[in-house]
Structures are given as C-alpha cells and as structure tokens.
Design a protein around this motif. Structure first.
Motif, PDB file in Angstrom:
ATOM      1  N   VAL A  70       0.859  -1.181   0.000  1.00 44.80           N
ATOM      2  CA  VAL A  70       0.000   0.000   0.000  1.00 44.80           C
ATOM      3  C   VAL A  70       0.895   1.231   0.000  1.00 44.80           C
ATOM      4  O   VAL A  70       1.687   1.422   0.930  1.00 44.80           O
ATOM      5  N   ASP A  71       0.795   2.050  -1.038  1.00 44.34           N
ATOM      6  CA  ASP A  71       1.535   3.315  -1.041  1.00 44.34           C
ATOM      7  C   ASP A  71       0.704   4.394  -1.708  1.00 44.34           C
ATOM      8  O   ASP A  71      -0.457   4.155  -2.076  1.00 44.34           O
ATOM      9  N   GLN A  72       1.282   5.584  -1.876  1.00 45.78           N
ATOM     10  CA  GLN A  72       0.528   6.708  -2.414  1.00 45.78           C
ATOM     11  C   GLN A  72       0.145   6.508  -3.881  1.00 45.78           C
ATOM     12  O   GLN A  72      -0.716   7.212  -4.412  1.00 45.78           O
ATOM     13  N   HIS A  73       0.782   5.501  -4.543  1.00 47.32           N
ATOM     14  CA  HIS A  73       0.465   5.197  -5.934  1.00 47.32           C
ATOM     15  C   HIS A  73      -0.408   3.948  -6.064  1.00 47.32           C
ATOM     16  O   HIS A  73      -0.851   3.622  -7.163  1.00 47.32           O
ATOM     17  N   GLY A  74      -0.604   3.222  -4.975  1.00 45.24           N
ATOM     18  CA  GLY A  74      -1.438   2.030  -5.022  1.00 45.24           C
ATOM     19  C   GLY A  74      -0.732   0.755  -4.613  1.00 45.24           C
ATOM     20  O   GLY A  74      -1.381  -0.223  -4.257  1.00 45.24           O
ATOM     21  N   GLY A  75       0.619   0.713  -4.670  1.00 49.07           N
ATOM     22  CA  GLY A  75       1.320  -0.507  -4.279  1.00 49.07           C
ATOM     23  C   GLY A  75       0.905  -1.687  -5.136  1.00 49.07           C
ATOM     24  O   GLY A  75       0.203  -1.550  -6.138  1.00 49.07           O
ATOM     25  N   TYR A  76       1.321  -2.889  -4.730  1.00 46.19           N
ATOM     26  CA  TYR A  76       0.959  -4.046  -5.555  1.00 46.19           C
ATOM     27  C   TYR A  76      -0.490  -4.473  -5.348  1.00 46.19           C
ATOM     28  O   TYR A  76      -1.027  -5.265  -6.131  1.00 46.19           O
ATOM     29  N   THR A  77      -1.141  -3.955  -4.319  1.00 50.70           N
ATOM     30  CA  THR A  77      -2.561  -4.270  -4.101  1.00 50.70           C
ATOM     31  C   THR A  77      -3.488  -3.323  -4.844  1.00 50.70           C
ATOM     32  O   THR A  77      -4.695  -3.587  -4.940  1.00 50.70           O
ATOM     33  N   GLY A  78      -2.956  -2.198  -5.341  1.00 54.90           N
ATOM     34  CA  GLY A  78      -3.800  -1.176  -5.950  1.00 54.90           C
ATOM     35  C   GLY A  78      -4.457  -0.260  -4.939  1.00 54.90           C
ATOM     36  O   GLY A  78      -5.261   0.599  -5.298  1.00 54.90           O
ATOM     37  N   MET A  79      -4.095  -0.412  -3.650  1.00 55.85           N
ATOM     38  CA  MET A  79      -4.712   0.397  -2.596  1.00 55.85           C
ATOM     39  C   MET A  79      -3.770   1.480  -2.104  1.00 55.85           C
ATOM     40  O   MET A  79      -2.582   1.227  -1.872  1.00 55.85           O
ATOM     41  N   ARG A  80      -4.323   2.675  -1.934  1.00 49.26           N
ATOM     42  CA  ARG A  80      -3.626   3.753  -1.240  1.00 49.26           C
ATOM     43  C   ARG A  80      -3.964   3.658   0.244  1.00 49.26           C
ATOM     44  O   ARG A  80      -4.892   2.922   0.624  1.00 49.26           O
ATOM     45  N   PRO A  81      -3.241   4.369   1.109  1.00 49.07           N
ATOM     46  CA  PRO A  81      -3.500   4.229   2.548  1.00 49.07           C
ATOM     47  C   PRO A  81      -4.959   4.436   2.934  1.00 49.07           C
ATOM     48  O   PRO A  81      -5.502   3.689   3.755  1.00 49.07           O
TER      49      PRO A  81
END
Length: 443
Positions: free
Chosen positions: A62-73
């Motif tokens: 989870v990061d500000q771009h979506g991470g590998y899950t596609g989720m932002r915080p």
C-alpha cells in the motif's frame, strides 16, 4: 476523512510499554496482510478475545500510488474499517500501522528522489489515520554507500519524522503518533536466500542505533518527540526462508535485552516471527519483544485451507466444472514470475514445490490476480451448491471439521478458510498473554 488516529491508539501502545517495563508483561500481534480473509480472521480474533487489533500495511502493499494491491493508505483504512463493521468490532478497537515506510520501494532511484517519494508516503499514511509508523530508511538507494551507516539512516528517518509530525499537526493529531525505528531490519516477507547462521543484534550495535536516532532527531529540533518512539527493531534471531525456520533461543539475547533498561518508553518489535512455535513466541514476549509481526504465515494458512477445499472439490464436482484453483495459481505464477524468481532455488521440480508450499509464500502476491480471484470464487460457489459430507471434510480440514461437528463453526467454505487463518492468530493470542520479569530487573 475517518479519523482513527485517536488518543485510544496511543494509550493502548503506551500501556503495553508500561506493562513490559513494570512486570505485567504482555504483547500485541501485528497483522501484516491486505487479504480480506486474513483481515477478517484478525478482526474476528479481536472480537473473540475482547481486545484491540493491530493491522499494518507494508509499503510495498500500500503506497501513495497504489502498491501491488492497488490500494492507497485511505483505501486500506476504509477496507479494514468496513470489515470491522461486518465483524462487529468497534472501530475504536482497530489500530492501524504503516510498516517499512521509507525508501524500500524506490531503491533504484537517487537518494533525493527516493526520499521525496518516502516523504509523500509517510504523509499519505498519517493523513489516512495510521498511528503506528515504522520509519525505515535502511535500504540503500542508487549511488549510496553500502552498507549504510547508522548516521545516514537516522538522518533520513529524522526527515520522515519531521514530515509525519507536521502532517499530524495539520490533521489535528499532534502527539498521537507512535514510532518504530531500527537499522537492523529483516527483509520484508522473509529471507530471499537460504539461511545458514543467524545471529541476534549485538547489544552495543543496538545502543549505537538508538544514539544515532536520538542525535538525528535532536539535530532536526525533534528531540521532544523521542518519547513517542515506542519500539526498536532488532534481530532476535528469528527468520524463515523457503524451506526452513530459525527458531528463537532466549539464551542468545540476554545482553541485547538489557538495552531497553535505559529506555522507559520503548520495547522491542520482532519482525519475521512467522512459523515460530507458541512456546517461542511466548519467550519472545517474555523477553520484551512486545510487538510480534506476522504476515506470510497467515496467507500460507489461507492457501493450505483453499488447497484442502480444492481436494474436496475434486471428490464432489465433475471435472469440467471444477475451479482447479491450484492449477490456475500455478499458471499465473509462471506467467508473471517476478514475485517469486530469486526466492526459490533449485531445479524446475524444486521451484514447483516451492511455488505451492514454501514458507516464503510468494503465492500471496498473486491472490489479487483476476484469474486467481475468479477461480477462488468458483471454488466457493461449487462447494456452496453442494453438501460436503463430514467425513470428507475431516479428511482435509480435520480441525475445522471438529468445530463444525461441535456447532462452533458453520460449514460455509469461506468460514472454514477464515477459521484456519484464525488458528494461527490464536497461537499469537496465547503468546501475547505471557508474564515475565520486568525490564528494569534484567540488569
């Protein structure tokens, strides 16, 4: 914005630290996963134990771009809180943390670019209501010296701390954040090579890490934040790779444990505690590793349950209608090998076994894939349309079979999977109720 950065979070963590220093020793499980069934298991365990739950998102998930899950915080926060509502756990009993927040995702970038991204990452987590923040700048970036010095890591952590504190003040959460630091940080998700010898952190090295962070915070005018640093990550001598687990040995950490005697606001945080026995986890808590992080073991247990249900499906469902989840997962992993290649050694047969069964559980990266999701849903639908004979359930999920027989667990396939994951967490819950010697008496 839903504000979960409340005084309750700080109070829970502060009380945990006071308990460790005062002799009423206990711990808390940190659940590091984004899979809905794993999160549901954690939330249901908190309901079962009448306690709080600590859920942490890792920076690669989870990061500000979506991470590998596609989720932002904020997406992750909403997902967890929505599940809490479904499970009947009050939202104020959900603690959210950010794990390995720093330069890990941008190691191929220059230090300046990586730190710019890391600052945005930390700000996004704090704005979303995450209140336990692991400041982790232990990863070298392009052009960095190797290994990084304590001083450089600490200076970068201080930069992230300044961002976190400024953001907290903006959103009305000044003083509510609790931080974790440490330069001897295990690789997220387990070792990427075969383990041979694993030594606990040297006590003097741990003291040097603390001194470097304290000095870096003071240099930024943030020495007043030091009491909010509630945990130090050190290596207690636990780890796992694809095929083996290194178990905790209390006799090897006697000198290291003394480091905390001079830090009344701090405990140790243990990473990579997956697959430890309940006895080993209890020893960790007794030895002041009050935060036990677990992730791959939970999706490993989920995969075991799903593969067991796939065997049930083979017995009950005509071949043409079967979901064939294990085969679908294998093909998806072969089509996109970047998540497991470099972790699994040996010939093709050994790598095949590792993809399906390894402790490293690199399969966890593939559950969000549309093909894997579709096969999982088909498996659930196939079993829900049929009555699974109890003896067949016993053959493949004997522990869950006993609970179904006793009327404590519904026979729904998803409920069986969640309960299998929860069995791992039940072991952690037992360990976190350990009692031991106060830190002040370890001198």
């Amino acid at each position: 914005m839903i504000d979960t950065t409340s005084p309750t979070t700080a109070a829970v963590l502060d009380d945990l630290v006071r308990a460790q220093h005062g002799g009423d020793v206990r711990g808390i499980t940190s659940v590091c996963s984004s899979h809905p069934w794993v999160l549901e298991a954690a939330l249901r365990q908190a309901v079962e134990d009448d306690t709080v739950v600590l859920v942490e998102a890792t920076s690669n998930q989870v990061d500000q771009h979506g991470g590998y899950t596609g989720m932002r915080p904020a997406d992750f926060r909403d997902a967890v809180l929505g599940l809490a509502d479904t499970c009947g756990l009050p939202r104020d009993r959900v603690l959210l943390g950010g794990d390995h927040l720093g330069t890990n995702r941008w190691r191929s970038s220059s230090p300046a670019d990586a730190m710019s991204q890391a600052c945005d990452l930390v700000s996004a987590y704090v704005r979303a209501g995450f209140s336990k923040i692991h400041l982790d700048c232990s990863y070298p970036c392009a052009g960095d010296p190797s290994p990084l010095t304590d001083e450089l890591v600490s200076q970068r952590a201080a930069d992230l701390l300044a961002v976190a504190e400024a953001t907290a003040a903006e959103v009305g959460a000044a003083g509510a954040l609790r931080y974790v630091v440490g330069t001897e940080v295990p690789v997220p998700g387990g070792a990427d090579h075969e383990l041979h010898d694993l030594r606990p952190t040297d006590a003097d090295a741990a003291r040097a890490t603390l001194a470097a962070h304290r000095a870096a915070f003071a240099a930024r005018g943030l020495d007043h934040v030091w009491p909010q640093v509630m945990a130090l990550v050190v290596q207690p001598g636990v780890e796992f790779d694809a095929l083996q687990v290194v178990d905790y040995r209390s006799d090897r950490t006697a000198a290291l444990r003394e480091v905390l005697a001079d830090e009344p606001a701090m405990v140790f945080e243990a990473h990579s505690t997956d697959y430890q026995t309940v006895e080993a986890l209890s020893s960790l808590v007794a030895d002041h590793w009050a935060v036990l992080k677990v992730g791959p073991w939970l999706t490993f247990a989920m995969r075991e349950a799903l593969f067991a249900l796939s065997e049930v499906e083979r017995e009950l469902v005509p071949e043409a209608e079967q979901a064939r989840l294990p085969e679908v997962l294998e093909q998806v992993m072969l089509d996109a090998p970047h998540h497991w290649r470099g972790y699994y050694e040996g010939d093709e047969a050994a790598q095949h076994l590792a993809r399906r069964y390894s402790y490293s559980d690199r399969a966890r990266y593939y559950w969000p894939d549309p093909r894997v999701e579709a096969a999982t849903e088909q498996l659930m639908a196939n079993l829900r349309r049929r009555t699974v004979p109890l003896p067949l359930l016993s053959a493949h999920l004997p522990v869950q079979h006993a609970r179904v027989r006793a009327g404590r667990l519904p026979a729904d396939p998803a409920a069986l999977v969640v309960d299998a994951v929860q069995d791992v967490l039940r072991g952690y819950a037992t360990a976190c109720r350990t009692r031991a010697t106060p830190i002040e008496e370890t001198r």
